[in-house]
Design a protein around this motif. Structure first.
Motif, mmCIF file in Angstrom:
data_model
loop_
_atom_site.group_PDB
_atom_site.id
_atom_site.type_symbol
_atom_site.label_atom_id
_atom_site.label_comp_id
_atom_site.label_asym_id
_atom_site.label_seq_id
_atom_site.Cartn_x
_atom_site.Cartn_y
_atom_site.Cartn_z
ATOM 1 N N LEU A 219 40.796 34.389 38.365
ATOM 2 C CA LEU A 219 41.912 35.317 38.542
ATOM 3 C C LEU A 219 42.602 35.604 37.215
ATOM 4 N N ARG A 220 42.863 34.556 36.437
ATOM 5 C CA ARG A 220 43.564 34.749 35.169
ATOM 6 C C ARG A 220 42.660 35.380 34.120
ATOM 7 N N ALA A 221 41.363 35.136 34.196
ATOM 8 C CA ALA A 221 40.434 35.821 33.287
ATOM 9 C C ALA A 221 40.419 37.319 33.591
ATOM 10 N N PHE A 222 40.489 37.654 34.866
ATOM 11 C CA PHE A 222 40.600 39.054 35.290
ATOM 12 C C PHE A 222 41.866 39.676 34.695
ATOM 13 N N ASN A 223 42.953 38.934 34.740
ATOM 14 C CA ASN A 223 44.211 39.405 34.171
ATOM 15 C C ASN A 223 44.096 39.600 32.654
ATOM 16 N N VAL A 224 43.410 38.691 31.983
ATOM 17 C CA VAL A 224 43.217 38.800 30.535
ATOM 18 C C VAL A 224 42.413 40.055 30.206
ATOM 19 N N GLU A 225 41.341 40.281 30.947
ATOM 20 C CA GLU A 225 40.508 41.465 30.701
ATOM 21 C C GLU A 225 41.350 42.741 30.784
ATOM 22 N N GLU B 7 62.707 49.769 36.117
ATOM 23 C CA GLU B 7 61.316 50.145 35.849
ATOM 24 C C GLU B 7 60.531 48.939 35.325
ATOM 25 N N LEU B 8 61.168 48.153 34.487
ATOM 26 C CA LEU B 8 60.547 46.928 33.980
ATOM 27 C C LEU B 8 60.313 45.931 35.122
ATOM 28 N N GLU B 9 61.301 45.788 36.011
ATOM 29 C CA GLU B 9 61.155 44.878 37.144
ATOM 30 C C GLU B 9 60.031 45.323 38.071
ATOM 31 N N ASN B 10 59.885 46.628 38.238
ATOM 32 C CA ASN B 10 58.808 47.140 39.087
ATOM 33 C C ASN B 10 57.449 46.797 38.487
ATOM 34 N N TYR B 11 57.362 46.918 37.161
ATOM 35 C CA TYR B 11 56.117 46.564 36.479
ATOM 36 C C TYR B 11 55.836 45.069 36.652
ATOM 37 N N ALA B 12 56.867 44.267 36.504
ATOM 38 C CA ALA B 12 56.707 42.821 36.637
ATOM 39 C C ALA B 12 56.305 42.440 38.061
ATOM 40 N N GLU B 13 56.898 43.096 39.054
ATOM 41 C CA GLU B 13 56.564 42.823 40.450
ATOM 42 C C GLU B 13 55.081 43.093 40.718
ATOM 43 N N ASN B 14 54.584 44.223 40.181
ATOM 44 C CA ASN B 14 53.206 44.617 40.458
ATOM 45 C C ASN B 14 52.178 43.876 39.615
ATOM 46 N N THR B 15 52.616 43.174 38.574
ATOM 47 C CA THR B 15 51.676 42.427 37.737
ATOM 48 C C THR B 15 51.910 40.920 37.892
ATOM 49 N N GLN B 16 53.037 40.428 37.386
ATOM 50 C CA GLN B 16 53.315 38.993 37.429
ATOM 51 C C GLN B 16 53.415 38.467 38.864
ATOM 52 N N SER B 17 54.197 39.152 39.688
ATOM 53 C CA SER B 17 54.362 38.680 41.072
ATOM 54 C C SER B 17 53.049 38.766 41.843
ATOM 55 N N SER B 18 52.268 39.824 41.602
ATOM 56 C CA SER B 18 50.979 39.950 42.287
ATOM 57 C C SER B 18 50.057 38.791 41.925
ATOM 58 N N LEU B 19 50.093 38.371 40.659
ATOM 59 C CA LEU B 19 49.307 37.202 40.242
ATOM 60 C C LEU B 19 49.754 35.951 41.001
ATOM 61 N N LEU B 20 51.060 35.813 41.185
ATOM 62 C CA LEU B 20 51.581 34.658 41.907
ATOM 63 C C LEU B 20 51.193 34.697 43.389
ATOM 64 N N TYR B 21 51.228 35.893 43.998
ATOM 65 C CA TYR B 21 50.812 36.012 45.398
ATOM 66 C C TYR B 21 49.351 35.565 45.551
ATOM 67 N N LEU B 22 48.505 36.002 44.618
ATOM 68 C CA LEU B 22 47.091 35.648 44.667
ATOM 69 C C LEU B 22 46.886 34.155 44.414
ATOM 70 N N THR B 23 47.692 33.593 43.512
ATOM 71 C CA THR B 23 47.599 32.152 43.246
ATOM 72 C C THR B 23 47.994 31.357 44.484
ATOM 73 N N LEU B 24 49.005 31.821 45.184
ATOM 74 C CA LEU B 24 49.398 31.159 46.435
ATOM 75 C C LEU B 24 48.252 31.210 47.454
ATOM 76 N N GLU B 25 47.560 32.348 47.510
ATOM 77 C CA GLU B 25 46.425 32.457 48.426
ATOM 78 C C GLU B 25 45.308 31.490 48.033
ATOM 79 N N ILE B 26 45.086 31.338 46.721
ATOM 80 C CA ILE B 26 44.079 30.388 46.243
ATOM 81 C C ILE B 26 44.442 28.966 46.670
ATOM 82 N N LEU B 27 45.742 28.679 46.681
ATOM 83 C CA LEU B 27 46.211 27.357 47.098
ATOM 84 C C LEU B 27 46.277 27.209 48.613
#
Length: 316
Positions: free
Chosen positions: A90-96, A173-193
């Motif tokens: 997941l994080r490698a995908f984010n790096v790419e 606008e910055l918070e919206n960007y963070a929600e769709n990137t950082q928060s989405s990563l966290l949602y996916l990490t929670l699913e992995i867990l």
């Protein structure tokens, strides 16, 4: 670019800049981290972490993360063993995706790369990933944990919009960007867990926004070196600060006020979760400092969710 350059929602960051939380984590957590492979370590250290049965694609993701997102690499190593390889993918995908903006000279080329990853995600969910290491490992993670496609596509879509290379018009606008990137990563990490919990998702949303705001601040020196400033224009205008002030690395009070206002907004997200979720978000931070002891975290968020928020503390 340096081998251990960090990659975040905004692209590379320079190591050693203070993170979201300023408290030093407990000795136990840092003692564990000190035993992990160093960013400039040999290939043998990567193989040791991957394990003897690791595939070449798995090692590729691990090495990419170790070089380009060292904080994410360390935090992924601290996840339960059964979740680790999926977190690396997941994080490698984010790096790419994060590397696209800084590695292309024209927006058109960046759009083509984003289109490749959109098609890759579609193919992953059709069980026909392309022969690309990150894509193959992402497919394994999706199959293993039934990851939600929507979050992956949100990350791509938001990064695609961000190719315009413009400063944020306002903090929302910055918070919206963070929600769709950082928060989405966290949602996916929670699913992995294996976490499906409304309170954990609520914490992830606000922590992602807070983390995103601070990441934007941390990236300012790097972006300034490339003569770019992405800080919200509304806050800069409020304090009479121009982009040139940041490019000149001004230390004037009005520049410090911009930084303070943004940091305060990040802190408000933590307080908001604290007040609406009875302390769960603040407890996440404190639990990390106390080696994730369950007694420091409110019952409303499952104990198993703690590791998903480890990177909130990284960089302290």
């Amino acid at each position: 670019m340096a081998a251990c350059t960090l990659v975040s929602a905004w692209g590379p960051l320079r190591p050693g800049v203070p993170g979201l939380c300023r408290r030093r984590p407990s000795r136990g957590l840092w003692a564990h981290a000190r035993r992990l492979p160093e960013p400039a370590g040999s290939g043998r250290s990567v193989a040791a972490v991957s394990g003897p049965g690791a595939s070449g694609t798995d090692r590729y993701c691990l090495e990419l993360l170790r070089k380009r997102d060292y904080e994410g690499y360390l935090c992924s190593l601290l996840l339960p063993a059964e979740s680790r390889s999926s977190a690396f993918a997941l994080r490698a995908f984010n790096v790419e995706l994060a590397q696209v903006k800084d590695s292309v000279s024209e927006k058109t080329i960046g759009l083509m790369r984003m289109q490749f990853w959109k098609k890759t995600v579609d193919d992953v969910y059709c069980d026909s990933p392309p022969h690309q290491p990150v894509a193959i490992e992402l497919w394994k993670a999706v199959k293993r944990h039934n990851l939600t496609k929507r979050w992956l596509m949100k990350i791509i879509d938001e990064r695609e919009k961000n190719l315009d290379d413009k400063a944020y018009r306002n903090i929302q606008e910055l918070e919206n960007y963070a929600e769709n990137t950082q928060s989405s990563l966290l949602y996916l990490t929670l699913e992995i867990l294996g976490i499906k919990d409304l309170h954990a998702d609520h914490a992830a949303s606000h922590i992602g926004k807070a983390q995103g705001i601070v990441t934007c601040l941390r990236a300012t020196p790097y972006h300034g070196s490339r003569r770019r400033v992405f800080l919200p224009m509304d806050i800069c205008m409020l304090h009479g600060v121009s982009q040139e002030d940041f490019l000149r690395k001004s230390q004037d009070k009005n520049v410090r006020d911009v930084v303070y206002d943004m940091a305060s907004q990040a802190h408000l997200h933590l307080k908001h979760v604290d007040s609406t979720n009875q302390g769960s978000c603040s407890a996440v931070v404190f639990a990390v400092e106390k080696n994730l002891r369950a007694r420091s975290f409110h019952k409303s968020v499952p104990v198993k969710a703690f590791p998903a928020f480890l990177q909130t503390h990284a960089g302290s």
